[in-house]
Scaffold this active site. Structure first.
Site, short mmCIF file in Angstrom:
data_model
loop_
_atom_site.label_atom_id
_atom_site.label_comp_id
_atom_site.label_asym_id
_atom_site.label_seq_id
_atom_site.Cartn_x
_atom_site.Cartn_y
_atom_site.Cartn_z
N CYS A 73 0.81 -1.04 -0.02
CA CYS A 73 0.12 0.04 0.01
C CYS A 73 0.92 1.36 -0.20
O CYS A 73 1.80 1.40 0.99
CB CYS A 73 -0.93 -0.04 1.19
N CYS A 123 -5.44 6.26 -3.27
CA CYS A 123 -4.65 4.74 -3.40
C CYS A 123 -3.56 5.13 -3.86
O CYS A 123 -3.33 5.43 -5.12
CB CYS A 123 -5.77 3.91 -4.21
#
Length: 294
Positions: free
Chosen positions: A84, A228
């Site tokens: 991530c 994101c």
């Protein structure tokens, strides 16, 4: 029983951060499901945004050079994400706060990532790959600006998809206007398409000046997130692959803007991509451990 935590935010991605070395959370999936819930999860005393995009369980070794932190991200559905980008940037900020180090090595399931903490936090993201075995895809051919027959009859019919792995699989869809996309209707058929045997994050992007606006439906969150990082890298990598970025490279940053803030992405031809943007601590406290002794 409760455990200390800190809440960090990276360009709109928010995370509960827990020091993994105390060993207090045995069932990490249950902990994440309880405290990431957007209706009933963690909230600061000022009544800010409830829940989180995931829980970062971190183990810091400040005696190494650079400081090293092991990162495990457990998502709201209890699954573990391999990587991530905004989470890694929050990890670097957390490690810098604790160790005083400005350079941090982050060990993730997707490999080691180096981060530099200055006014913003920049992190290496690995080299994006379109290889069908690495994305992974069900077939032997890459999906580059491809229409998927299996989407016929769904709200995603006719959309062109570019599949790329930037630490996790992404299906990138370029559109004229990201705000016009009914993401809750259009993204799920792509996210669950048989083309993606392990599922995929679905990232929509639209050109804006020299950069892109971005919206991402995240696997594991099972909904849209405010930012994101792997998706931002996927947008830049896919744009470069399609020839939309004439000046992309090691020193040429592409601006990618999700709803939560602005990110910079560099996608060199022969090295790891990099992601930079804000990452900061919001508040701290204690959270109950589901199933723990009181």
């Amino acid at each position: 029983m409760s455990v200390p935590f800190e809440k960090y935010d990276g360009a709109g991605n928010d995370f509960v951060v827990v020091d993994a070395d105390d060993g207090a959370v045995e069932d990490r999936a249950a902990f994440a499901r309880a405290h990431c819930d957007r209706e009933t999860g963690v909230v600061d005393g000022a009544g800010g945004r409830r829940g989180a995009d995931g829980v970062l369980f971190l183990s810091l070794d400040g005696d190494t050079d650079p400081a090293t932190v092991t990162m495990t991200l457990v998502q709201p559905d209890g699954s573990v994400a391999e990587m991530c980008g905004n989470g890694a940037r929050c990890v670097a900020a957390w490690a810098a706060d604790r160790s005083g180090a400005s350079t941090v090595a982050i060990d993730t399931p997707a490999g080691r990532r180096r981060a530099v903490v200055e006014e913003e936090v920049a992190v290496e993201m690995g080299t994006p790959t379109f290889d069908p075995g690495a994305v992974p895809l069900a077939g032997d051919d890459p999906a580059i600006d491809a229409t998927l027959d299996e989407l016929d009859g769904t709200p995603a019919a006719g959309l062109s998809v570019t599949a790329v792995n930037t630490g996790v699989p992404h299906a990138v869809v370029f559109v004229d206007d990201v705000e016009a996309v009914d993401i809750d209707a259009v993204a799920p058929p792509i996210r669950h398409a048989d083309t993606f045997p392990e599922g995929a994050n679905v990232t929509f992007a639209a050109r804006e000046g020299d950069g892109y606006r971005q919206r991402t439906f995240e696997r594991g969150v099972e909904g849209e997130t405010r930012a994101c990082g792997t998706g931002a890298v996927a947008v830049a990598a896919a744009a470069a692959r399609l020839g939309h970025l004439s000046d992309a490279g090691e020193t040429n940053w592409v601006t990618v803007t999700p709803p939560g803030g602005e990110l910079g992405v560099a996608v060199p031809d022969d090295g790891p991509a990099r992601l930079r943007g804000p990452a900061e601590k919001r508040f701290e406290g204690e959270l109950p451990v589901p199933g723990g002794e009181q």
